[in-house]
Motif scaffolding. Structure first.
Motif, PDB file in Angstrom:
ATOM      1  N   ASP A  68       0.850  -1.207   0.000  1.00  0.00           N
ATOM      2  CA  ASP A  68       0.000   0.000   0.000  1.00  0.00           C
ATOM      3  C   ASP A  68       0.880   1.251   0.000  1.00  0.00           C
ATOM      4  N   LEU A  69       1.847   1.260  -0.892  1.00  0.00           N
ATOM      5  CA  LEU A  69       2.708   2.446  -1.029  1.00  0.00           C
ATOM      6  C   LEU A  69       1.907   3.593  -1.606  1.00  0.00           C
ATOM      7  N   HIS A  70       1.939   4.722  -0.946  1.00  0.00           N
ATOM      8  CA  HIS A  70       1.332   5.934  -1.475  1.00  0.00           C
ATOM      9  C   HIS A  70       2.064   7.115  -0.861  1.00  0.00           C
ATOM     10  N   VAL A  71       1.598   8.301  -1.166  1.00  0.00           N
ATOM     11  CA  VAL A  71       2.349   9.494  -0.802  1.00  0.00           C
ATOM     12  C   VAL A  71       2.563   9.614   0.714  1.00  0.00           C
ATOM     13  N   SER A  72       1.653   9.044   1.508  1.00  0.00           N
ATOM     14  CA  SER A  72       1.786   9.176   2.965  1.00  0.00           C
ATOM     15  C   SER A  72       2.394   7.951   3.644  1.00  0.00           C
ATOM     16  N   SER A  73       2.794   6.931   2.882  1.00  0.00           N
ATOM     17  CA  SER A  73       3.429   5.766   3.520  1.00  0.00           C
ATOM     18  C   SER A  73       4.850   5.536   3.019  1.00  0.00           C
ATOM     19  N   VAL A  74       5.211   6.204   1.913  1.00  0.00           N
ATOM     20  CA  VAL A  74       6.492   5.906   1.266  1.00  0.00           C
ATOM     21  C   VAL A  74       7.688   6.439   2.065  1.00  0.00           C
ATOM     22  N   LYS A  75       7.453   7.462   2.872  1.00  0.00           N
ATOM     23  CA  LYS A  75       8.564   7.971   3.702  1.00  0.00           C
ATOM     24  C   LYS A  75       8.537   7.324   5.087  1.00  0.00           C
ATOM     25  N   GLY A  76       7.885   6.223   5.220  1.00  0.00           N
ATOM     26  CA  GLY A  76       7.712   5.504   6.463  1.00  0.00           C
ATOM     27  C   GLY A  76       6.263   5.544   6.872  1.00  0.00           C
ATOM     28  N   PRO A  77       5.745   4.482   7.503  1.00  0.00           N
ATOM     29  CA  PRO A  77       6.501   3.312   7.977  1.00  0.00           C
ATOM     30  C   PRO A  77       6.731   2.216   6.921  1.00  0.00           C
ATOM     31  N   VAL A  78       6.281   2.433   5.677  1.00  0.00           N
ATOM     32  CA  VAL A  78       6.414   1.352   4.687  1.00  0.00           C
ATOM     33  C   VAL A  78       7.778   1.386   3.996  1.00  0.00           C
ATOM     34  N   TYR A  79       8.139   2.503   3.452  1.00  0.00           N
ATOM     35  CA  TYR A  79       9.360   2.716   2.654  1.00  0.00           C
ATOM     36  C   TYR A  79       9.323   1.976   1.315  1.00  0.00           C
ATOM     37  N   ASP A  80       9.264   0.645   1.372  1.00  0.00           N
ATOM     38  CA  ASP A  80       9.307  -0.121   0.125  1.00  0.00           C
ATOM     39  C   ASP A  80       8.940  -1.582   0.394  1.00  0.00           C
ATOM     40  N   MET A  81       8.869  -2.367  -0.665  1.00  0.00           N
ATOM     41  CA  MET A  81       8.474  -3.773  -0.536  1.00  0.00           C
ATOM     42  C   MET A  81       9.517  -4.617   0.227  1.00  0.00           C
ATOM     43  N   PRO A  82      10.828  -4.465  -0.039  1.00  0.00           N
ATOM     44  CA  PRO A  82      11.784  -5.277   0.737  1.00  0.00           C
ATOM     45  C   PRO A  82      11.675  -5.043   2.251  1.00  0.00           C
ATOM     46  N   THR A  83      11.400  -3.801   2.671  1.00  0.00           N
ATOM     47  CA  THR A  83      11.225  -3.533   4.103  1.00  0.00           C
ATOM     48  C   THR A  83       9.987  -4.277   4.621  1.00  0.00           C
ATOM     49  N   THR A  84       8.906  -4.248   3.828  1.00  0.00           N
ATOM     50  CA  THR A  84       7.680  -4.949   4.244  1.00  0.00           C
ATOM     51  C   THR A  84       7.931  -6.455   4.313  1.00  0.00           C
ATOM     52  N   MET A  85       8.653  -6.987   3.339  1.00  0.00           N
ATOM     53  CA  MET A  85       8.983  -8.422   3.362  1.00  0.00           C
ATOM     54  C   MET A  85       9.815  -8.749   4.615  1.00  0.00           C
ATOM     55  N   SER A  86      10.761  -7.872   4.953  1.00  0.00           N
ATOM     56  CA  SER A  86      11.625  -8.112   6.126  1.00  0.00           C
ATOM     57  C   SER A  86      10.800  -8.152   7.415  1.00  0.00           C
ATOM     58  N   LYS A  87       9.717  -7.347   7.466  1.00  0.00           N
ATOM     59  CA  LYS A  87       8.850  -7.354   8.649  1.00  0.00           C
ATOM     60  C   LYS A  87       8.183  -8.720   8.830  1.00  0.00           C
ATOM     61  N   PHE A  88       7.895  -9.385   7.732  1.00  0.00           N
ATOM     62  CA  PHE A  88       7.254 -10.700   7.838  1.00  0.00           C
ATOM     63  C   PHE A  88       8.255 -11.800   8.162  1.00  0.00           C
ATOM     64  N   LEU A  89       9.539 -11.568   7.872  1.00  0.00           N
ATOM     65  CA  LEU A  89      10.580 -12.468   8.398  1.00  0.00           C
ATOM     66  C   LEU A  89      10.619 -12.320   9.920  1.00  0.00           C
ATOM     67  N   LEU A  90      10.547 -11.069  10.366  1.00  0.00           N
ATOM     68  CA  LEU A  90      10.553 -10.799  11.813  1.00  0.00           C
ATOM     69  C   LEU A  90       9.380 -11.507  12.502  1.00  0.00           C
ATOM     70  N   LEU A  91       8.241 -11.540  11.829  1.00  0.00           N
ATOM     71  CA  LEU A  91       7.045 -12.174  12.417  1.00  0.00           C
ATOM     72  C   LEU A  91       7.115 -13.703  12.395  1.00  0.00           C
TER      73      LEU A  91
END
Ligand SMILES: [Zn+2]
Length: 380
Positions: free
Chosen positions: A282-305
């Motif tokens: 769900d990258l958009h103008v209000s998520s791209v500067k955090g907390p999402v940043y990008d897809m690899p960061t989101t994927m890394s969060k699911f490794l953490l989970l």
């Protein structure tokens, strides 16, 4: 027998392709925009270009099925080239940024001009997601006032029929059950998928059929005065309607966004056996500067989970490809698939990740894209 020549050979990477059940150090050969071979010992002297992927992970090009990339068309949109493609996503699905009245500009000025493969869901609201101001601020009152005036099922179905090569379905956001009913009607008439946001639950999920998608699955918001909106009920258990939906083949999507991902909700769902089918930003103008940043960061969060690397890559390659009806063409490194490849470094250490409730966790792993190939062309 004479051996073939290749445009690109990727050597010695840990190839992870869940669709083919491959998790092994191998080589990959690319010619004419297609994957032509995956095995050990491909002769790199026959290649125009050799990429040494020793110590790196080689996956099918990543697919993000929830972004907003109507860049310069509506304020919500981010640039798909720098925010998606260069971050490893060779294919994205725009989740209803535009509707029947403004899709054509999105198609002509963004979709047809981007190197990123962009597919789209058409918003059931004719104007799409106009509720963002030029600074990314939201104007919820505006959309709530007009929600039911700006829907035209007839025209929505017509725009889908005229753009079948790009539009895969309908998107319903959170603006009232009337909109959802009309979204269901439009999807049935156009015979396409429906993606619905995980709000006004447990009503919304009942509208979804096999192959439809519920996004923002792990949000932790109160919504419209309902403190238990979303996947969990007041005792923290997954609502039975979600198990029913999973049984009938509804896709559980992440859709992280600026307000739609909570560690606590995800952990509660995981502990009851509900994991995402597809990971998306769900990258958009209000998520791209955090907390999402990008897809690899989101994927890394699911490794953490606690999802395995294999599970995370499946939920970002072959599963989304299946959901959008393109498995085999993309989502895999099988010979004859399009040569979309993402090469990651998997770092080990301590990395801070933050959810939408401003809660931070420390993960031990971080995926960083180091090389992206789309249709046989090296992007970074
Ligand atoms: Zn969205």
């Amino acid at each position: 027998m004479k051996e073939a020549t290749y445009d690109i050979v990727v050597k010695n990477g840990l190839v992870i392709d869940p669709y083919q059940d491959i998790h092994e150090v191998m080589d990959l050969a690319i010619s004419n925009g297609k994957i032509v071979d995956v095995r050990k010992g491909i002769n790199e002297s026959l290649a125009g270009k050799v990429i040494d992927a020793s110590g790196l992970i080689v996956t099918p090009g990543i697919i993000d099925i929830h972004v907003h990339c109507c860049y310069n068309i509506l304020n919500i949109g981010i640039d798909p080239e720098s925010c998606c493609l260069e971050k490893g996503c060779t294919t994205v699905l725009d989740a209803g940024s535009t509707g029947e009245l403004n899709f054509r500009g999105f198609r002509k000025y963004v979709i047809e001009r981007s190197r990123t493969r962009i597919l789209a869901l058409l918003n059931i609201e004719s104007l799409g997601m106009i509720e963002y101001g030029s600074q990314g601020q939201k104007w919820p009152k505006l959309i709530m006032e007009y929600e039911e005036l700006f829907i035209n099922v007839e025209n929505t179905v017509k725009v889908i029929e005229d753009n079948r090569d790009v539009i895969l379905g309908i998107k319903w956001a959170h603006h009232g059950l009337t909109g959802l009913r009309l979204a269901r009607e439009a999807a049935d008439r156009a015979k396409c998928i429906l993606m619905a946001e995980n709000h006004l639950e447990p009503e919304t999920i009942k509208y979804l059929k096999k192959g439809d998608i519920v996004t923002h699955s792990f949000h932790g918001l109160k919504w419209m005065g309902n403190p238990y909106d979303g996947i969990l009920n007041e005792d923290g258990n997954v609502k039975p309607e979600f198990y029913d939906a999973i049984k009938r083949g509804v896709i559980i999507d992440v859709g992280h966004g600026a307000a739609s991902f909570s560690w606590k909700v995800a952990e509660k769902a995981f502990s009851q056996g509900v994991k995402p089918d597809t990971i998306s930003t769900d990258l958009h103008v209000s998520s791209v500067k955090g907390p999402v940043y990008d897809m690899p960061t989101t994927m890394s969060k699911f490794l953490l989970l606690g999802m395995s690397l294999e599970e995370v890559i499946r939920a970002s390659t072959s599963k989304p490809a299946e959901v959008i009806g393109m498995l085999g063409e993309i989502g895999t490194l099988k010979p004859d698939a399009r040569a979309d490849v993402t090469i990651f470094k998997l770092e080990e250490g301590k990395f801070q990740y933050t959810d939408c409730m401003k809660e931070s966790r420390i993960g031990k792993q971080k995926l960083t894209p180091v090389k992206v190939i789309k249709d046989g062309r090296i992007i970074i």
